[in-house]
Design an enzyme around this catalytic site. Structure first.
Site, short mmCIF file in Angstrom:
data_model
loop_
_atom_site.label_atom_id
_atom_site.label_comp_id
_atom_site.label_asym_id
_atom_site.label_seq_id
_atom_site.Cartn_x
_atom_site.Cartn_y
_atom_site.Cartn_z
N ALA A 166 0.85 -1.20 0.00
CA ALA A 166 0.00 0.00 0.00
C ALA A 166 0.88 1.25 0.00
O ALA A 166 0.76 2.10 0.87
CB ALA A 166 -0.92 -0.02 1.22
N VAL B 164 5.16 -4.22 -3.98
CA VAL B 164 6.05 -4.04 -2.82
C VAL B 164 7.34 -3.36 -3.29
O VAL B 164 7.62 -3.31 -4.48
CB VAL B 164 6.38 -5.39 -2.14
CG1 VAL B 164 5.12 -6.03 -1.60
CG2 VAL B 164 7.08 -6.33 -3.10
N ASN B 165 8.08 -2.85 -2.34
CA ASN B 165 9.28 -2.12 -2.72
C ASN B 165 10.42 -3.06 -3.14
O ASN B 165 10.52 -4.18 -2.66
CB ASN B 165 9.72 -1.15 -1.63
CG ASN B 165 9.53 -1.71 -0.24
OD1 ASN B 165 8.69 -2.60 -0.04
ND2 ASN B 165 10.32 -1.25 0.69
N THR B 166 11.24 -2.56 -4.04
CA THR B 166 12.37 -3.34 -4.57
C THR B 166 13.61 -2.45 -4.50
O THR B 166 14.08 -1.95 -5.51
CB THR B 166 12.12 -3.74 -6.03
OG1 THR B 166 11.75 -2.56 -6.76
CG2 THR B 166 11.03 -4.76 -6.17
N ASN C 196 12.49 5.07 -17.79
CA ASN C 196 13.08 5.90 -16.74
C ASN C 196 14.52 6.28 -17.05
O ASN C 196 14.96 7.39 -16.74
CB ASN C 196 12.98 5.18 -15.38
CG ASN C 196 11.61 5.39 -14.74
OD1 ASN C 196 10.86 6.26 -15.18
ND2 ASN C 196 11.30 4.62 -13.73
N ALA C 197 15.26 5.38 -17.70
CA ALA C 197 16.64 5.71 -18.07
C ALA C 197 16.67 6.86 -19.08
O ALA C 197 17.49 7.77 -18.98
CB ALA C 197 17.34 4.47 -18.64
N CYS D 293 12.66 6.09 -8.20
CA CYS D 293 12.79 5.25 -9.40
C CYS D 293 14.03 5.49 -10.25
O CYS D 293 14.67 4.55 -10.67
CB CYS D 293 11.56 5.40 -10.27
SG CYS D 293 10.16 4.47 -9.61
N ARG E 265 16.48 25.40 -8.54
CA ARG E 265 15.39 25.01 -9.44
C ARG E 265 15.09 26.08 -10.47
O ARG E 265 14.12 25.94 -11.22
CB ARG E 265 14.12 24.75 -8.61
CG ARG E 265 14.25 23.56 -7.67
CD ARG E 265 14.14 22.28 -8.45
NE ARG E 265 14.29 21.11 -7.62
CZ ARG E 265 14.07 19.87 -8.06
NH1 ARG E 265 13.71 19.68 -9.31
NH2 ARG E 265 14.25 18.85 -7.28
C1 UDX Z 1 7.32 0.41 -4.95
C2 UDX Z 1 8.69 0.21 -5.60
O1 UDX Z 1 9.63 0.95 -4.86
C3 UDX Z 1 8.71 0.64 -7.02
O2 UDX Z 1 9.88 0.22 -7.63
C4 UDX Z 1 7.60 0.04 -7.77
O3 UDX Z 1 7.55 0.56 -9.06
C5 UDX Z 1 6.29 0.15 -7.05
O4 UDX Z 1 6.38 -0.25 -5.70
P1 UDX Z 1 6.26 2.48 -3.76
O5 UDX Z 1 4.83 2.13 -3.80
O6 UDX Z 1 6.62 3.91 -3.90
O7 UDX Z 1 7.06 1.79 -4.92
O8 UDX Z 1 6.95 1.79 -2.49
P2 UDX Z 1 6.58 1.92 -0.97
O9 UDX Z 1 5.88 3.22 -0.73
O10 UDX Z 1 7.80 1.55 -0.22
O11 UDX Z 1 5.47 0.78 -0.75
C6 UDX Z 1 5.71 -0.58 -0.68
C7 UDX Z 1 4.80 -1.18 0.41
O12 UDX Z 1 4.90 -2.61 0.37
C8 UDX Z 1 5.17 -0.76 1.83
O13 UDX Z 1 4.06 -0.14 2.44
C9 UDX Z 1 5.52 -2.09 2.53
O14 UDX Z 1 5.11 -2.14 3.87
C10 UDX Z 1 4.78 -3.09 1.68
N1 UDX Z 1 5.32 -4.46 1.76
C11 UDX Z 1 6.63 -4.69 1.52
C12 UDX Z 1 4.48 -5.52 2.06
O15 UDX Z 1 3.29 -5.33 2.29
N2 UDX Z 1 4.98 -6.79 2.07
C13 UDX Z 1 6.29 -7.06 1.86
O16 UDX Z 1 6.71 -8.21 1.90
C14 UDX Z 1 7.14 -5.97 1.57
C1 UDX Z 2 9.37 8.93 -12.47
C2 UDX Z 2 8.80 8.76 -13.88
O1 UDX Z 2 8.50 10.05 -14.43
C3 UDX Z 2 7.55 7.89 -13.84
O2 UDX Z 2 7.06 7.67 -15.15
C4 UDX Z 2 7.91 6.58 -13.18
O3 UDX Z 2 6.76 5.76 -13.08
C5 UDX Z 2 8.50 6.81 -11.81
O4 UDX Z 2 9.63 7.66 -11.90
P1 UDX Z 2 8.79 10.41 -10.35
O5 UDX Z 2 10.07 9.89 -9.78
O6 UDX Z 2 7.57 10.37 -9.50
O7 UDX Z 2 8.43 9.64 -11.69
O8 UDX Z 2 9.01 11.95 -10.73
P2 UDX Z 2 9.52 12.76 -12.01
O9 UDX Z 2 8.51 13.80 -12.30
O10 UDX Z 2 9.92 11.89 -13.12
O11 UDX Z 2 10.78 13.54 -11.42
C6 UDX Z 2 11.96 12.84 -11.03
C7 UDX Z 2 13.03 13.82 -10.61
O12 UDX Z 2 13.54 14.53 -11.73
C8 UDX Z 2 12.57 14.90 -9.62
O13 UDX Z 2 13.56 15.09 -8.63
C9 UDX Z 2 12.43 16.12 -10.49
O14 UDX Z 2 12.58 17.30 -9.77
C10 UDX Z 2 13.55 15.91 -11.48
N1 UDX Z 2 13.37 16.62 -12.75
C11 UDX Z 2 12.30 16.32 -13.55
C12 UDX Z 2 14.30 17.56 -13.15
O15 UDX Z 2 15.26 17.83 -12.44
N2 UDX Z 2 14.13 18.18 -14.36
C13 UDX Z 2 13.10 17.90 -15.19
O16 UDX Z 2 13.02 18.49 -16.27
C14 UDX Z 2 12.15 16.94 -14.77
#
Ligand code: UDX
Ligand code: UDX
Length: 465
Positions: free
Chosen positions: A19, A96-98, A230-231, A282, A442
């Site tokens: 969640a 879940v987180n990776t 993302n790359a 990410c 910024r």
């Molecule tokens: C996570 C990953 O970091 C990301 O790479 C992926 O794309 C989407 O899932 P995010 O939702 O942002 O992203 O992670 P986080 O907010 O850490 O949530 C993961 C949740 O999984 C945590 O609340 C954790 O408690 C839960 N979890 C983890 C479980 O319920 N069971 C487990 O075994 C491990």
């Molecule tokens: C990113 C991807 O955009 C999304 O598609 C994927 O699912 C998860 O990773 P997120 O990490 O939530 O999303 O934010 P994003 O808006 O991509 O920004 C990432 C970082 O880049 C931030 O720190 C932002 O400030 C920075 N950024 C973004 C810049 O410095 N310059 C830019 O032009 C855009």
């Protein structure tokens, strides 16, 4: 409603394990768009689940409160009943987180898959009917095979299907991204059973996403596409950030350069904003994952190419802190430095890999005294990120930007929160030590006006003052 309860009015049950920032908003959107589907979001973390069931959700995301309020208790449920929910579900999302591994083989590059593995084992243990298991977490390519192997090792003889359905939402705009996505990507095994599972998931999204925006591929293309997307995004930021350093030296203005190159429709205007460095959960993780993968498959040149995107980002963060140090006469020891913004971008309370963490650490290393203000990030989170106690004398937590700035030698803008544009800079200037510096990481503020007030201004990618 107990998790066992099925049938009318629901014709499909979805369970999401995890969640977090991804699982919570994604499931809230599915529930709100598909009243005929019951969605159970489960997590091991009781505190987090309690927050999802309260008025104060555990994550801040514009528009999320309304969507959750509209569906929670009707067809959207948050609980810690992991096993019961898996048991009752037709489709199980794994969210879940990776994290990046911090030890052993692949340390600091490879993804730590222990949570994904443990979820797969739980599913194998609990399920007594075939499930569709959807990878939502960003994972290394071929993780589906790992999950499949674990599932098949169960002696029940059930044939589950594993799909890849990467998430492309960006934090801060998650609800808009989920409601009107550029594309939905679903990868599955190219067998009749695999294709049928893909079709089932397509039919969930088709409740609100036009079919032509739902792309289907084989499993590996889908898994790899997430890392590559993302790359490419991270690479654009590192590219423009590399140019920001050159602009500062030559007298060019990076915002003007970005506008000039972004007007070429082949390049496009987005993700060309120079900054103190990208953060978020990410970009770094996924690029490092790609790097690890290339190394693993015997492609060191490809690995080195992508690794440079991360190195440029690390350099940019340190370069900023170093600029502050050099400008303030090579010493910040005992000087009060105000930090505006700690989140990795605006409109989120997420600080994972935020550039602010690195900048603050560098300044603390130089024995600065810092005062931090962020509209959404908690004091507890900041302490955890900086590895300090709540009463550390070097760090103060301010309730407003002007409180942070009072008596400071410099003000650093590290997150592009809208409210920072309309601060009372005349009053802030009066309250600061002179010469009063602003370091805009910024390129957010109106620098001409700030100079009129009397500030000295440095901004990423602008000609040096
Ligand atoms: C996570 C990953 O970091 C990301 O790479 C992926 O794309 C989407 O899932 P995010 O939702 O942002 O992203 O992670 P986080 O907010 O850490 O949530 C993961 C949740 O999984 C945590 O609340 C954790 O408690 C839960 N979890 C983890 C479980 O319920 N069971 C487990 O075994 C491990
Ligand atoms: C990113 C991807 O955009 C999304 O598609 C994927 O699912 C998860 O990773 P997120 O990490 O939530 O999303 O934010 P994003 O808006 O991509 O920004 C990432 C970082 O880049 C931030 O720190 C932002 O400030 C920075 N950024 C973004 C810049 O410095 N310059 C830019 O032009 C855009």
């Amino acid at each position: 409603m107990p998790p066992e309860e099925t049938s009318p009015p629901f014709n499909l049950r979805i369970c999401c394990i995890g969640a977090g920032y991804v699982g919570g908003p994604t499931m809230a959107m599915i529930a709100s768009k598909c009243p005929h589907i019951r969605v159970d979001v489960v997590d091991l973390n009781e505190k987090r689940i309690a927050a999802w069931n309260s008025a104060e959700l555990p994550i801040y995301e514009p528009g999320l409160d309304e969507v959750v309020a509209g569906a929670r208790g009707k067809n959207l449920f948050f609980s810690t009943e992991v096993k019961d929910s898996i048991h009752a579900a037709d489709i199980i999302f794994v969210s879940v987180n990776t994290p990046t591994k911090t030890f052993g083989v692949g340390a600091h590059k490879a993804a730590d898959l222990r949570f994904v593995e443990s979820v797969a084992r739980t599913i194998a243990e609990v399920a007594d009917s075939p499930k569709i298991i959807v990878e939502k977490s960003t994972i290394p390519v071929r993780t589906a095979a790992t999950i499949q192997t674990i599932l098949e090792s169960s002696e029940k003889g059930l044939k589950h299907q594993v799909l890849s359905n990467p998430e492309f939402l960006a934090e801060g705009t998650a609800m808009a991204d989920l409601g009107d996505p550029d594309r939905i990507l679903i990868g599955g095994e190219q067998t009749p059973e695999g294709l049928a599972a893909v079709e089932k998931l397509v039919s969930v999204y088709a409740n609100w996403v036009p079919r032509e925006r739902i792309l289907t591929t084989n499993l590996w293309s889908s898994e790899l596409s997430k890392l590559v997307a993302n790359a490419f995004l991270a690479q654009r930021i590192s590219s423009i950030n590399s140019i920001s350093a050159l602009c500062e030296q030559t007298g060019a203005d990076v915002d003007e350069v970005a506008r000039a190159i972004g007007s070429d429709s082949r390049i496009g205007p987005k993700f060309l904003k120079a900054s103190v460095g990208f953060g978020g959960s990410c970009f770094q993780k996924d690029v490092l994952n790609l790097v690890y993968l290339c190394g693993h498959f015997g492609l060191p040149e490809v690995a080195a190419y992508w690794e440079q995107v991360i190195q440029m980002n690390d350099w940019q963060k340190h370069r900023f802190a170093e600029r502050v140090l050099r400008t303030l006469f090579n010493t910040v020891t005992g000087k009060r430095i105000a930090i505006l913004g700690f989140a990795f971008k605006k409109d989120t309370n997420d600080t994972r890999e935020s550039a602010a963490i690195y900048v603050c650490r560098d300044l603390l290393e130089e024995r600065a005294s810092i005062s931090i203000y962020d509209p959404k990030v908690s004091k507890e989170q900041i302490c955890q990120d900086l590895g300090i106690g709540p009463d550390d004398p070097r760090v103060e937590f301010a309730d407003s930007a002007s409180q942070a700035a009072a008596d400071a030698h410099a003000l650093l803008v590290l997150t592009e929160w809208d409210e920072f544009r309309s601060l009372d800079f005349e009053a802030i200037f009066q309250s600061m030590v002179k010469p009063a510096w602003i370091f805009d990481g910024r390129s957010l503020l109106d620098h001409a006006r700030l100079r009129e007030i009397g500030f000295k201004v440095y901004s990423i990618g602008k000609p040096l003052p």
